[in-house]
Design an enzyme around this catalytic site. Structure first.
Site, mmCIF file in Angstrom:
data_model
loop_
_atom_site.group_PDB
_atom_site.id
_atom_site.type_symbol
_atom_site.label_atom_id
_atom_site.label_comp_id
_atom_site.label_asym_id
_atom_site.label_seq_id
_atom_site.Cartn_x
_atom_site.Cartn_y
_atom_site.Cartn_z
ATOM 1 N N CYS A 120 84.682 32.388 1.658
ATOM 2 C CA CYS A 120 85.226 31.795 2.891
ATOM 3 C C CYS A 120 86.686 31.380 2.656
ATOM 4 O O CYS A 120 87.541 31.520 3.542
ATOM 5 C CB CYS A 120 84.390 30.598 3.335
ATOM 6 S SG CYS A 120 82.616 30.906 3.303
ATOM 7 N N CYS A 155 81.148 38.709 4.627
ATOM 8 C CA CYS A 155 79.947 38.247 5.329
ATOM 9 C C CYS A 155 79.903 38.741 6.778
ATOM 10 O O CYS A 155 78.910 38.551 7.472
ATOM 11 C CB CYS A 155 79.931 36.722 5.331
ATOM 12 S SG CYS A 155 81.428 36.051 6.086
HETATM 13 FE FE1 FES Z 1 81.255 33.986 6.579
HETATM 14 FE FE2 FES Z 1 81.728 31.618 5.409
HETATM 15 S S1 FES Z 1 79.843 32.712 5.505
HETATM 16 S S2 FES Z 1 83.131 32.945 6.373
#
Ligand code: FES
Length: 143
Positions: free
Chosen positions: A123, A54
């Site tokens: 994550c 992300c």
């Molecule tokens: Fe990037 Fe959770 S959305 S670490």
């Protein structure tokens, strides 16, 4: 703060918590709101830094004594689940021997947190892989 404002604020807080409970386990909410081991520890013996799919970043620090991880800390600029995952992975690793610590996986973090929604699974991976990097760093530079 007026009584009316105070009541409205409490209502708002409760409604935010209700929404969070629909998506996240109590464990995730607890570790997100009260992260354990937040921040850099000093001194540390191993440091890992990773960027997740992300684009968010995590750092993990470990302190090792007699082949055991006696302390760990983390920081992240990521989302709530990444804070919960960093908090949990640093809790899981404390007290573990190096070999056992290296085996901590994304699934271990997810299980300990009581799961995460599909879109937040990465994550937990970010936390587990950053920990591996910190241990690798320790093993590379230990005397
Ligand atoms: Fe990037 Fe959770 S959305 S670490």
């Amino acid at each position: 703060m007026t009584q009316e404002f105070g009541d409205k604020f409490e209502e708002l807080q409760e409604s935010i918590m209700e929404d969070m409970r629909k998506v996240y386990s109590e464990k995730v909410i607890d570790h997100f709101l009260n992260p354990r081991n937040l921040g850099r520890i000093q001194p540390f013996d191993g440091f890992g830094e990773q960027t997740g799919s992300c684009g968010d970043n995590m750092r993990i620090y470990v302190k090792v004594e007699d082949g055991r991880i006696i302390n760990a800390g983390f920081s992240t600029n990521g989302c709530g689940p990444s804070i919960a995952s960093g908090s949990m992975v640093t809790e899981l690793v404390k007290g573990k021997g190096i070999v056992e610590a290296q085996r901590i996986t994304q699934d271990d973090v997810l299980n300990a947190l009581g799961g995460l929604p599909e879109e937040s699974l990465h994550c937990a991976l970010l936390a587990a892989s950053t920990l591996k990097e910190a241990i690798r760093d320790y093993l590379t530079f230990k005397k």
